[in-house]
Design a protein around this motif. Structure first.
Motif, PDB file in Angstrom:
ATOM      1  N   ALA A 184       5.689 -23.406  -6.908  1.00  0.00           N
ATOM      2  CA  ALA A 184       4.518 -22.615  -7.279  1.00  0.00           C
ATOM      3  C   ALA A 184       4.586 -21.207  -6.690  1.00  0.00           C
ATOM      4  N   SER A 185       5.213 -21.069  -5.536  1.00  0.00           N
ATOM      5  CA  SER A 185       5.253 -19.760  -4.896  1.00  0.00           C
ATOM      6  C   SER A 185       6.488 -18.960  -5.310  1.00  0.00           C
ATOM      7  N   ASP A 186       7.326 -19.540  -6.171  1.00  0.00           N
ATOM      8  CA  ASP A 186       8.551 -18.862  -6.573  1.00  0.00           C
ATOM      9  C   ASP A 186       8.307 -17.572  -7.356  1.00  0.00           C
ATOM     10  N   CYS A 187       7.173 -17.441  -7.996  1.00  0.00           N
ATOM     11  CA  CYS A 187       6.891 -16.249  -8.797  1.00  0.00           C
ATOM     12  C   CYS A 187       6.156 -15.200  -7.976  1.00  0.00           C
ATOM     13  N   ALA A 188       6.285 -15.268  -6.674  1.00  0.00           N
ATOM     14  CA  ALA A 188       5.643 -14.293  -5.794  1.00  0.00           C
ATOM     15  C   ALA A 188       6.439 -14.188  -4.499  1.00  0.00           C
TER      16      ALA A 188
ATOM     17  N   GLU B 106      17.506  -8.782  -0.759  1.00  0.00           N
ATOM     18  CA  GLU B 106      17.805  -9.280  -2.097  1.00  0.00           C
ATOM     19  C   GLU B 106      16.658 -10.150  -2.588  1.00  0.00           C
ATOM     20  N   ILE B 107      16.211  -9.891  -3.818  1.00  0.00           N
ATOM     21  CA  ILE B 107      15.134 -10.680  -4.408  1.00  0.00           C
ATOM     22  C   ILE B 107      15.646 -11.266  -5.719  1.00  0.00           C
ATOM     23  N   ILE B 108      15.622 -12.594  -5.810  1.00  0.00           N
ATOM     24  CA  ILE B 108      16.041 -13.274  -7.031  1.00  0.00           C
ATOM     25  C   ILE B 108      14.790 -13.765  -7.745  1.00  0.00           C
ATOM     26  N   VAL B 109      14.608 -13.321  -8.974  1.00  0.00           N
ATOM     27  CA  VAL B 109      13.440 -13.725  -9.759  1.00  0.00           C
ATOM     28  C   VAL B 109      13.897 -14.734 -10.806  1.00  0.00           C
ATOM     29  N   ASP B 110      13.248 -15.888 -10.827  1.00  0.00           N
ATOM     30  CA  ASP B 110      13.610 -16.907 -11.806  1.00  0.00           C
ATOM     31  C   ASP B 110      13.039 -16.519 -13.170  1.00  0.00           C
ATOM     32  N   SER B 111      13.872 -16.649 -14.206  1.00  0.00           N
ATOM     33  CA  SER B 111      13.429 -16.213 -15.538  1.00  0.00           C
ATOM     34  C   SER B 111      12.308 -17.087 -16.096  1.00  0.00           C
TER      35      SER B 111
ATOM     36  N   PHE C  51       5.951 -11.669 -11.809  1.00  0.00           N
ATOM     37  CA  PHE C  51       6.393 -11.881 -10.427  1.00  0.00           C
ATOM     38  C   PHE C  51       5.603 -10.915  -9.555  1.00  0.00           C
ATOM     39  N   ASN C  52       4.909 -11.482  -8.582  1.00  0.00           N
ATOM     40  CA  ASN C  52       4.066 -10.654  -7.722  1.00  0.00           C
ATOM     41  C   ASN C  52       4.781 -10.292  -6.421  1.00  0.00           C
TER      42      ASN C  52
ATOM     43  N   GLU D  78      -1.374  -2.181   6.849  1.00  0.00           N
ATOM     44  CA  GLU D  78      -1.908  -2.158   5.480  1.00  0.00           C
ATOM     45  C   GLU D  78      -1.015  -2.993   4.563  1.00  0.00           C
ATOM     46  N   GLU D  79      -1.512  -3.267   3.353  1.00  0.00           N
ATOM     47  CA  GLU D  79      -0.695  -3.970   2.359  1.00  0.00           C
ATOM     48  C   GLU D  79      -1.093  -3.538   0.961  1.00  0.00           C
ATOM     49  N   ASP D  80      -0.175  -3.754   0.022  1.00  0.00           N
ATOM     50  CA  ASP D  80      -0.454  -3.459  -1.385  1.00  0.00           C
ATOM     51  C   ASP D  80       0.387  -4.406  -2.232  1.00  0.00           C
ATOM     52  N   SER D  81      -0.091  -4.732  -3.417  1.00  0.00           N
ATOM     53  CA  SER D  81       0.623  -5.663  -4.293  1.00  0.00           C
ATOM     54  C   SER D  81       0.868  -5.043  -5.657  1.00  0.00           C
ATOM     55  N   VAL D  82       1.971  -5.459  -6.277  1.00  0.00           N
ATOM     56  CA  VAL D  82       2.219  -5.104  -7.674  1.00  0.00           C
ATOM     57  C   VAL D  82       2.762  -6.339  -8.380  1.00  0.00           C
ATOM     58  N   THR D  83       2.548  -6.370  -9.685  1.00  0.00           N
ATOM     59  CA  THR D  83       3.039  -7.508 -10.469  1.00  0.00           C
ATOM     60  C   THR D  83       4.029  -7.007 -11.508  1.00  0.00           C
TER      61      THR D  83
END
Ligand code: CO
Length: 149
Positions: free
Chosen positions: A21-25, A40-45, A50-51, A112-117
């Motif tokens: 469940a946390s793989d997309c973030a 390195e960031i691997i994003v599963d297709s 991906f957040n 501080e923090e910030d997020s993007v998707t």
């Protein structure tokens, strides 16, 4: 033995589910030592989105040790960085309307923090993208690869 196997399967299901469940973030930490916590960031297709959450775990203010998280192709990175310097802190060191920038966070300072998707349709599978900080002088140390697999 059979019961033991069964119990183990139940345990693995329970353990594996939250990981998937946390793989997309992903949370990326940045520091007062001008670094990202990941190279390195691997994003599963299977992830449509991906957040990325960028956190600054240091204490220095953003005008001294500011960090952002910017994504572009490898070829576009040098231009994004140099135009970002001209854009200045008030524009988060990203040129307004820069189409080479796929996504970016704002510049943040200590605690501080910030997020993007990321909409994964916007990147190609198996191609190397690069993420970096465009604060002047940071991108040589603060950079890493992102790949959709
Ligand atoms: Co930085």
């Amino acid at each position: 033995m059979l019961i033991r196997c069964f119990l183990l399967s139940i345990v693995s299901l329970v353990l594996i589910k939250p990981l998937l469940a946390s793989d997309c973030a992903l949370t990326v930490n940045s520091t007062d030592q001008m670094s990202f916590s990941t190279r390195e960031i691997i994003v599963d297709s299977s992830c449509s989105f991906f957040n990325i959450k960028l956190k600054h775990i240091g204490s220095l203010p953003k005008y001294i040790m500011g960090h952002n998280w910017v994504l572009s192709s490898k070829e576009d990175m040098p231009g994004v960085v140099s135009d970002g310097i001209s854009a200045g802190l008030s524009n988060n060191y990203v040129k307004e309307g820069d189409t080479r920038v796929i996504i970016h966070t704002k510049i943040i300072g200590g605690s501080e923090e910030d997020s993007v998707t990321l909409d994964t349709k916007r990147i190609k599978i198996h191609k190397d993208y690069i993420f970096f900080c465009t604060f002047p002088g940071h991108s040589s140390m603060m950079r890493g690869l992102l790949r959709l697999v």
